[in-house]
Design a protein around this motif. Structure first.
Motif, short mmCIF file in Angstrom:
data_model
loop_
_atom_site.label_atom_id
_atom_site.label_comp_id
_atom_site.label_asym_id
_atom_site.label_seq_id
_atom_site.Cartn_x
_atom_site.Cartn_y
_atom_site.Cartn_z
N VAL A 163 13.95 5.03 -2.81
CA VAL A 163 12.54 3.92 -2.10
C VAL A 163 11.71 3.65 -2.77
O VAL A 163 10.72 4.33 -2.34
CB VAL A 163 12.76 3.93 -0.33
N ILE A 164 11.35 2.51 -3.54
CA ILE A 164 10.42 2.78 -4.26
C ILE A 164 10.04 1.14 -3.44
O ILE A 164 10.81 0.23 -3.88
CB ILE A 164 10.63 2.50 -5.60
N ALA A 165 9.21 1.36 -3.41
CA ALA A 165 7.76 -0.14 -3.22
C ALA A 165 6.10 -0.22 -3.69
O ALA A 165 5.65 0.89 -3.51
CB ALA A 165 7.76 -0.72 -1.48
N LEU A 166 5.76 -1.59 -4.04
CA LEU A 166 4.60 -1.40 -4.89
C LEU A 166 3.54 -1.56 -3.19
O LEU A 166 3.53 -1.63 -2.26
CB LEU A 166 4.78 -3.25 -5.36
N GLY A 167 3.19 -0.42 -4.24
CA GLY A 167 1.56 -0.23 -3.65
C GLY A 167 2.09 1.20 -2.42
O GLY A 167 1.51 1.33 -1.44
N TYR A 168 2.96 1.89 -2.50
CA TYR A 168 3.70 2.61 -1.43
C TYR A 168 4.13 4.20 -2.29
O TYR A 168 4.05 3.47 -3.36
CB TYR A 168 4.46 2.03 -0.28
N GLU A 219 22.45 3.50 10.93
CA GLU A 219 21.36 3.35 10.17
C GLU A 219 20.18 4.15 10.09
O GLU A 219 19.90 4.82 10.92
CB GLU A 219 20.93 1.48 11.04
N VAL A 220 19.56 3.21 8.87
CA VAL A 220 18.00 4.58 9.00
C VAL A 220 17.17 4.04 8.79
O VAL A 220 16.95 2.79 8.32
CB VAL A 220 18.06 5.23 7.68
N THR A 221 16.27 4.01 9.45
CA THR A 221 14.90 3.78 9.04
C THR A 221 13.60 4.69 7.94
O THR A 221 13.34 5.86 7.92
CB THR A 221 13.98 3.68 10.92
N VAL A 222 13.38 3.57 6.85
CA VAL A 222 12.90 4.84 6.23
C VAL A 222 10.92 3.93 6.22
O VAL A 222 11.22 3.14 6.17
CB VAL A 222 13.60 4.25 4.99
N ARG A 223 10.11 5.30 6.26
CA ARG A 223 8.93 5.39 6.55
C ARG A 223 8.14 5.26 5.33
O ARG A 223 8.59 6.33 4.75
CB ARG A 223 7.67 5.58 8.02
N LEU A 224 7.13 4.49 4.62
CA LEU A 224 6.21 4.55 3.42
C LEU A 224 4.90 4.66 4.08
O LEU A 224 4.16 4.61 4.67
CB LEU A 224 7.00 3.31 2.42
N GLU A 225 4.56 5.21 3.50
CA GLU A 225 2.93 6.09 3.63
C GLU A 225 2.39 4.99 1.68
O GLU A 225 3.04 5.29 0.68
CB GLU A 225 2.86 7.77 2.85
N ARG A 226 1.48 4.08 2.25
CA ARG A 226 0.61 3.78 1.29
C ARG A 226 0.35 4.83 -0.08
O ARG A 226 -0.43 5.68 0.49
CB ARG A 226 -0.39 2.62 1.77
N ALA A 227 0.15 4.24 -1.38
CA ALA A 227 -0.67 5.29 -1.64
C ALA A 227 -1.80 4.44 -2.40
O ALA A 227 -1.91 3.24 -3.08
CB ALA A 227 0.29 5.31 -3.67
N ALA A 228 -2.79 4.99 -2.33
CA ALA A 228 -4.34 4.53 -3.29
C ALA A 228 -4.42 4.58 -4.41
O ALA A 228 -4.41 6.28 -5.08
CB ALA A 228 -5.01 5.64 -2.09
N ALA A 229 -5.09 3.54 -4.92
CA ALA A 229 -4.86 3.41 -6.66
C ALA A 229 -6.09 3.48 -6.78
O ALA A 229 -6.87 3.58 -6.40
CB ALA A 229 -4.71 2.28 -7.56
N VAL A 230 -6.64 5.43 -7.44
CA VAL A 230 -8.46 5.99 -7.50
C VAL A 230 -8.13 5.74 -9.11
O VAL A 230 -7.70 6.29 -9.84
CB VAL A 230 -8.17 7.12 -7.31
N LEU A 231 -9.12 4.46 -9.52
CA LEU A 231 -9.63 4.76 -11.16
C LEU A 231 -10.26 5.88 -11.52
O LEU A 231 -11.75 5.63 -10.62
CB LEU A 231 -9.81 3.44 -11.48
N ASP A 232 -10.75 5.65 -12.54
CA ASP A 232 -12.05 6.39 -13.05
C ASP A 232 -12.85 5.31 -13.02
O ASP A 232 -13.07 4.60 -12.88
CB ASP A 232 -11.74 7.33 -15.10
N SER A 233 -13.96 6.01 -12.84
CA SER A 233 -15.29 5.79 -13.42
C SER A 233 -15.61 4.85 -14.55
O SER A 233 -15.00 5.78 -15.97
CB SER A 233 -16.46 6.68 -13.45
#
Length: 333
Positions: A166-171, A186-200
Motif C-alpha cells: 500500500v502506497i500513498a503520497l505523504g505516508y 476484510e482488512v484495515t491498513v493503517r498508514l503512518e505519515r512520513a515526514a519529509a526532512v530537507l537539508d538546510s
C-alpha cells in the motif's frame, strides 16, 4: 533458519512443495575494493507433511520468499526478515488459479484471471480515510486505488498467501500478508505519515554594482540638473505614505483625481496641460517602461528609490509620447 509448513486451501500440508528464497548480496574485489552486486537464490523441498526448513540464510536482510507446488500452485511473493534470534517461522498457503471460490472477473497484467478478491479500507493513524492510495499485489503490476472513503477492492487474485503493498503520497509504504480464499476477511491498513526532512540551505547574495557606482544613472543625473520635480528615497521614508498617490497630493501642477465608483482607481492628472483640458492624465513610467494609471497603486512606496515629475515643456525627449500631458518617472529599488 526459515521454517514452517506449506499448506493447501484446506490447511493440509502439501507434500514435497518447494520454497524459494532470494536476497541481494555483493562481492568485493580485494585488489580494487569495488563491490559488485549479485542476487542469491536458494530453494528447499518440504517433506511428506509439507514441513520445510531453509538453513544458512542471512539475518536482518530482506528475503523474497515464494512457496510452489507442481506447475501452477503457488503463493505470492512475500518479503520476510529473520531477526536477531536467527529463526523465523512462516506458513504459506498455495493454490492453483483454477481453485473454486468467490468469482471475480478480472485479469492481471500477465493475462491470468484469478477467482478471488480482497477488500478493505486504508486509514491514517487517526483513523481518517486515505483516498487515492495504491493497493498493489506485491511483485506485480496488478493494483487498484482507494475511494474517497478509503475503501478498496482488489479483484482477479489467485488463492493462497499473498503480499499487498500500500502506497500513498505523504505516508510510509506498507506491506502486509493476506490469506486469500473463499472467505477472505476484510482488512484495515493503517498508514503512518512520513515526514519529509530537507537539508538546510544557505543563500549568499553578492552586490552587483559597486557602492561607489550609481545604480540609477538617469535619476541621479537629472536630479543634479533640477529640471523637474523630484521625490527622493529619504523623503518617501520620512512621509511613510500608504499609497503611491499620497506622494503627489500636495505637488503643484498635479491633482489626484478620485474614482467615480468605489471600485475605481485614483489617477494623476495635470492641472497645467494645454490642448487636452485641465484633467489630462499623466503618463506613468516604472523603471523606463510605460504603464497604465491603474498600475500606480499596485506598487508599494517602500519599494521606490525615487520619482521624477515633468510637465510638457520639461519632459525628457526619450519619454515624450504622443498625448503628452506630463510624465511621472518612478524608479524602484
Amino acid at each position: 533458519m526459515l521454517l514452517g509448513v506449506v499448506r493447501d486451501q484446506d490447511g493440509r500440508g502439501v507434500a514435497h512443495a518447494v520454497v524459494v528464497v532470494s536476497w541481494s548480496d555483493f562481492d568485493v574485489d580485494r585488489a580494487t575494493a569495488v563491490a559488485t552486486p549479485k542476487t542469491m537464490t536458494a530453494n528447499v523441498a518440504a517433506d511428506s507433511l509439507g514441513v520445510y526448513r531453509a538453513c544458512g540464510l542471512p539475518v536482518a536482510r530482506a528475503l523474497m520468499v515464494q512457496a510452489q507446488s507442481g506447475v501452477s500452485a503457488q503463493s505470492g511473493v512475500l518479503e520476510e526478515q529473520i531477526g536477531p534470534v536467527g529463526v523465523l517461522v512462516r506458513d504459506y498457503r498455495v493454490a492453483s488459479s483454477g481453485t473454486g471460490g468467490r468469482a471475480a472477473a478480472a485479469e492481471d497484467s500477465a493475462g491470468v484471471v484469478g477467482r478471488y478478491y480482497i477488500a478493505g479500507r486504508v486509514v491514517n493513524a487517526d483513523g481518517a480515510p486515505v483516498s487515492s492510495a495504491s493497493v498493489q499485489l506485491f511483485g506485480t503490476a496488478h493494483a487498484t486505488r482507494t475511494l474517497a472513503d478509503g475503501t478498496f477492492r482488489l479483484a482477479g487474485l489467485n488463492a493462497g498467501t499473498l503480499s499487498l503493498e500500500v502506497i500513498a503520497l505523504g505516508y510510509s509504504p506498507r506491506r502486509l500478508r493476506a490469506e486469500v480464499g473463499s472467505n477472505t476477511p476484510e482488512v484495515t491498513v493503517r498508514l503512518e505519515r512520513a515526514a519529509a526532512v530537507l537539508d538546510s540551505m544557505r543563500v549568499t547574495a553578492a552586490r552587483v554594482n559597486s557602492p561607489q557606482r550609481s545604480s540609477y544613472p538617469e535619476f541621479d543625473g537629472r536630479l543634479k540638473n533640477a529640471q523637474g520635480k523630484f521625490i527622493t528615497e529619504a523623503r518617501i521614508d520620512s512621509e511613510r505614505p500608504f499609497l503611491m498617490t499620497d506622494l503627489f497630493r500636495n505637488m503643484p501642477g498635479l491633482k489626484v483625481q478620485l474614482p467615480r465608483t468605489a471600485s475605481g482607481d485614483a489617477i494623476l492628472v495635470s492641472t497645467h496641460a494645454t490642448g487636452f483640458g485641465s484633467g489630462c492624465q499623466m503618463n506613468i513610467f516604472i523603471d523606463g517602461i510605460q504603464v497604465g494609471q491603474t498600475d500606480l497603486n499596485l506598487l508599494n512606496p517602500s519599494m521606490v528609490h525615487g520619482i521624477e515629475v515633468y510637465d510638457v515643456s520639461t519632459t525628457p525627449v526619450k519619454y515624450a509620447v504622443r498625448r503628452n500631458c506630463g510624465v511621472v518617472l518612478i524608479w524602484t529599488k
